[in-house]
Design a protein around this motif. Structure first.
Motif, PDB file in Angstrom:
ATOM      1  N   THR A   1      12.434   3.365  33.747  1.00 19.62           N
ATOM      2  CA  THR A   1      13.649   2.746  33.224  1.00 19.62           C
ATOM      3  C   THR A   1      14.730   3.793  32.986  1.00 19.62           C
ATOM      4  O   THR A   1      14.441   4.975  32.779  1.00 19.62           O
ATOM      5  N   ASN A   2      15.952   3.328  33.024  1.00 20.77           N
ATOM      6  CA  ASN A   2      17.089   4.186  32.723  1.00 20.77           C
ATOM      7  C   ASN A   2      18.114   3.337  31.990  1.00 20.77           C
ATOM      8  O   ASN A   2      18.366   2.192  32.392  1.00 20.77           O
ATOM      9  N   TYR A   3      18.682   3.892  30.941  1.00 26.75           N
ATOM     10  CA  TYR A   3      19.642   3.158  30.118  1.00 26.75           C
ATOM     11  C   TYR A   3      20.938   3.944  29.973  1.00 26.75           C
ATOM     12  O   TYR A   3      20.934   5.173  29.947  1.00 26.75           O
ATOM     13  N   ALA A   4      22.013   3.209  29.832  1.00 29.28           N
ATOM     14  CA  ALA A   4      23.263   3.850  29.448  1.00 29.28           C
ATOM     15  C   ALA A   4      23.110   4.379  28.026  1.00 29.28           C
ATOM     16  O   ALA A   4      22.422   3.756  27.196  1.00 29.28           O
ATOM     17  N   ASP A   5      23.736   5.506  27.749  1.00 38.19           N
ATOM     18  CA  ASP A   5      23.626   6.092  26.411  1.00 38.19           C
ATOM     19  C   ASP A   5      24.082   5.121  25.335  1.00 38.19           C
ATOM     20  O   ASP A   5      23.537   5.108  24.227  1.00 38.19           O
ATOM     21  N   SER A   6      25.060   4.319  25.649  1.00 37.55           N
ATOM     22  CA  SER A   6      25.647   3.417  24.658  1.00 37.55           C
ATOM     23  C   SER A   6      24.702   2.301  24.217  1.00 37.55           C
ATOM     24  O   SER A   6      24.944   1.653  23.190  1.00 37.55           O
ATOM     25  N   VAL A   7      23.641   2.066  24.977  1.00 32.03           N
ATOM     26  CA  VAL A   7      22.729   0.957  24.630  1.00 32.03           C
ATOM     27  C   VAL A   7      21.328   1.435  24.288  1.00 32.03           C
ATOM     28  O   VAL A   7      20.484   0.624  23.902  1.00 32.03           O
ATOM     29  N   LYS A   8      21.075   2.720  24.429  1.00 34.83           N
ATOM     30  CA  LYS A   8      19.734   3.242  24.136  1.00 34.83           C
ATOM     31  C   LYS A   8      19.349   2.932  22.695  1.00 34.83           C
ATOM     32  O   LYS A   8      20.137   3.133  21.773  1.00 34.83           O
ATOM     33  N   GLY A   9      18.122   2.452  22.524  1.00 35.38           N
ATOM     34  CA  GLY A   9      17.637   2.106  21.201  1.00 35.38           C
ATOM     35  C   GLY A   9      17.996   0.699  20.773  1.00 35.38           C
ATOM     36  O   GLY A   9      17.474   0.203  19.766  1.00 35.38           O
ATOM     37  N   ARG A  10      18.892   0.058  21.506  1.00 36.88           N
ATOM     38  CA  ARG A  10      19.292  -1.316  21.159  1.00 36.88           C
ATOM     39  C   ARG A  10      18.892  -2.323  22.227  1.00 36.88           C
ATOM     40  O   ARG A  10      18.546  -3.461  21.907  1.00 36.88           O
ATOM     41  N   PHE A  11      18.953  -1.918  23.482  1.00 41.52           N
ATOM     42  CA  PHE A  11      18.642  -2.821  24.589  1.00 41.52           C
ATOM     43  C   PHE A  11      17.308  -2.418  25.212  1.00 41.52           C
ATOM     44  O   PHE A  11      16.965  -1.236  25.278  1.00 41.52           O
ATOM     45  N   THR A  12      16.585  -3.425  25.694  1.00 40.66           N
ATOM     46  CA  THR A  12      15.321  -3.176  26.378  1.00 40.66           C
ATOM     47  C   THR A  12      15.269  -4.004  27.649  1.00 40.66           C
ATOM     48  O   THR A  12      15.472  -5.226  27.611  1.00 40.66           O
ATOM     49  N   ILE A  13      15.002  -3.344  28.747  1.00 43.28           N
ATOM     50  CA  ILE A  13      14.843  -4.032  30.019  1.00 43.28           C
ATOM     51  C   ILE A  13      13.360  -4.208  30.290  1.00 43.28           C
ATOM     52  O   ILE A  13      12.550  -3.330  30.006  1.00 43.28           O
ATOM     53  N   SER A  14      13.013  -5.370  30.813  1.00 45.67           N
ATOM     54  CA  SER A  14      11.621  -5.636  31.177  1.00 45.67           C
ATOM     55  C   SER A  14      11.615  -6.464  32.451  1.00 45.67           C
ATOM     56  O   SER A  14      12.638  -7.022  32.849  1.00 45.67           O
ATOM     57  N   ARG A  15      10.449  -6.541  33.041  1.00 43.71           N
ATOM     58  CA  ARG A  15      10.391  -7.162  34.358  1.00 43.71           C
ATOM     59  C   ARG A  15       9.068  -7.894  34.519  1.00 43.71           C
ATOM     60  O   ARG A  15       8.020  -7.394  34.106  1.00 43.71           O
ATOM     61  N   ASP A  16       9.131  -9.071  35.113  1.00 42.31           N
ATOM     62  CA  ASP A  16       7.950  -9.820  35.522  1.00 42.31           C
ATOM     63  C   ASP A  16       7.941  -9.803  37.041  1.00 42.31           C
ATOM     64  O   ASP A  16       8.614 -10.612  37.682  1.00 42.31           O
ATOM     65  N   SER A  17       7.205  -8.866  37.608  1.00 46.37           N
ATOM     66  CA  SER A  17       7.224  -8.698  39.057  1.00 46.37           C
ATOM     67  C   SER A  17       6.685  -9.923  39.785  1.00 46.37           C
ATOM     68  O   SER A  17       7.146 -10.253  40.878  1.00 46.37           O
ATOM     69  N   ALA A  18       5.726 -10.590  39.190  1.00 45.97           N
ATOM     70  CA  ALA A  18       5.147 -11.771  39.838  1.00 45.97           C
ATOM     71  C   ALA A  18       6.180 -12.879  40.005  1.00 45.97           C
ATOM     72  O   ALA A  18       6.127 -13.670  40.943  1.00 45.97           O
ATOM     73  N   LYS A  19       7.154 -12.919  39.071  1.00 45.91           N
ATOM     74  CA  LYS A  19       8.198 -13.940  39.114  1.00 45.91           C
ATOM     75  C   LYS A  19       9.505 -13.387  39.661  1.00 45.91           C
ATOM     76  O   LYS A  19      10.503 -14.110  39.716  1.00 45.91           O
ATOM     77  N   ASN A  20       9.517 -12.101  40.049  1.00 45.49           N
ATOM     78  CA  ASN A  20      10.762 -11.469  40.507  1.00 45.49           C
ATOM     79  C   ASN A  20      11.884 -11.700  39.500  1.00 45.49           C
ATOM     80  O   ASN A  20      13.006 -12.058  39.871  1.00 45.49           O
ATOM     81  N   THR A  21      11.557 -11.505  38.258  1.00 38.39           N
ATOM     82  CA  THR A  21      12.512 -11.768  37.182  1.00 38.39           C
ATOM     83  C   THR A  21      12.652 -10.528  36.312  1.00 38.39           C
ATOM     84  O   THR A  21      11.657  -9.859  36.010  1.00 38.39           O
ATOM     85  N   VAL A  22      13.877 -10.237  35.927  1.00 39.34           N
ATOM     86  CA  VAL A  22      14.146  -9.127  35.026  1.00 39.34           C
ATOM     87  C   VAL A  22      14.856  -9.670  33.787  1.00 39.34           C
ATOM     88  O   VAL A  22      15.621 -10.641  33.873  1.00 39.34           O
ATOM     89  N   TYR A  23      14.561  -9.064  32.664  1.00 40.90           N
ATOM     90  CA  TYR A  23      15.124  -9.501  31.390  1.00 40.90           C
ATOM     91  C   TYR A  23      15.862  -8.332  30.737  1.00 40.90           C
ATOM     92  O   TYR A  23      15.523  -7.167  30.947  1.00 40.90           O
ATOM     93  N   LEU A  24      16.831  -8.675  29.937  1.00 44.28           N
ATOM     94  CA  LEU A  24      17.518  -7.674  29.123  1.00 44.28           C
ATOM     95  C   LEU A  24      17.570  -8.203  27.697  1.00 44.28           C
ATOM     96  O   LEU A  24      18.288  -9.165  27.416  1.00 44.28           O
ATOM     97  N   GLN A  25      16.788  -7.597  26.834  1.00 44.21           N
ATOM     98  CA  GLN A  25      16.809  -7.942  25.419  1.00 44.21           C
ATOM     99  C   GLN A  25      17.842  -7.060  24.738  1.00 44.21           C
ATOM    100  O   GLN A  25      17.743  -5.835  24.771  1.00 44.21           O
ATOM    101  N   MET A  26      18.817  -7.698  24.125  1.00 49.10           N
ATOM    102  CA  MET A  26      19.919  -6.970  23.502  1.00 49.10           C
ATOM    103  C   MET A  26      19.882  -7.217  21.993  1.00 49.10           C
ATOM    104  O   MET A  26      20.002  -8.358  21.559  1.00 49.10           O
ATOM    105  N   ASN A  27      19.698  -6.161  21.246  1.00 47.62           N
ATOM    106  CA  ASN A  27      19.654  -6.238  19.787  1.00 47.62           C
ATOM    107  C   ASN A  27      20.799  -5.432  19.192  1.00 47.62           C
ATOM    108  O   ASN A  27      21.401  -4.589  19.859  1.00 47.62           O
ATOM    109  N   SER A  28      21.079  -5.703  17.932  1.00 48.95           N
ATOM    110  CA  SER A  28      22.147  -4.983  17.212  1.00 48.95           C
ATOM    111  C   SER A  28      23.430  -4.954  18.027  1.00 48.95           C
ATOM    112  O   SER A  28      24.056  -3.908  18.215  1.00 48.95           O
ATOM    113  N   LEU A  29      23.811  -6.103  18.498  1.00 45.84           N
ATOM    114  CA  LEU A  29      24.978  -6.187  19.378  1.00 45.84           C
ATOM    115  C   LEU A  29      26.255  -5.813  18.652  1.00 45.84           C
ATOM    116  O   LEU A  29      26.430  -6.096  17.459  1.00 45.84           O
ATOM    117  N   LYS A  30      27.137  -5.177  19.398  1.00 49.27           N
ATOM    118  CA  LYS A  30      28.425  -4.723  18.885  1.00 49.27           C
ATOM    119  C   LYS A  30      29.543  -5.385  19.680  1.00 49.27           C
ATOM    120  O   LYS A  30      29.326  -5.830  20.821  1.00 49.27           O
TER     121      LYS A  30
END
Length: 120
Positions: free
Chosen positions: A57-86
């Motif tokens: 994984t690689n994140y922009a500095d501005s979102v590190k610690g707040r956003f999490t990317i995850s992936r379900d390869s079987a479903k070809n789906t990617v998610y972005l969990q965004m916390n502490s939004l600004k």
């Protein structure tokens, strides 16, 4: 061609959370990486987070610690969990996939974009 369908955008208050989803329509082609970019009004599109087929994984500095990317390869789906939004996270968020064509060459596909608005 690979179609990417995004969902999960909307309006959220500052400090809140939101999860974006992106599903790739084509399951026969190999997807090397999937990720998220965003574009705020008057600004260039920028990388938010990306995940490779090897789960690096690689994140922009501005979102590190707040956003999490995850992936379900079987479903070809990617998610972005965004916390502490600004408020500065307000943008149109685009899903992107790096796809391996049957010829072995790589090409990129973009989703249509989903608006995320963070109210302060």
């Amino acid at each position: 061609q690979v179609q990417l369908v995004e969902s999960g955008g909307g309006l959220v208050q500052a400090g809140g959370s939101m999860r974006l989803s992106c599903a790739a329509s084509e399951s026969r082609l190999k997807i090397n990486a999937m990720g998220w970019y965003r574009q705020a009004p008057g600004k260039q599109r920028e990388l938010v987070a990306i995940m490779t087929s090897g789960d690096s994984t690689n994140y922009a500095d501005s979102v590190k610690g707040r956003f999490t990317i995850s992936r379900d390869s079987a479903k070809n789906t990617v998610y972005l969990q965004m916390n502490s939004l600004k408020s500065e996270d307000t943008a149109v968020y685009y899903c992107h996939a790096v796809v391996v064509a049957t010829t072995g060459t790589l090409f990129g596909s973009w989703g249509q974009g989903t608006q995320v608005t963070v109210s302060s």
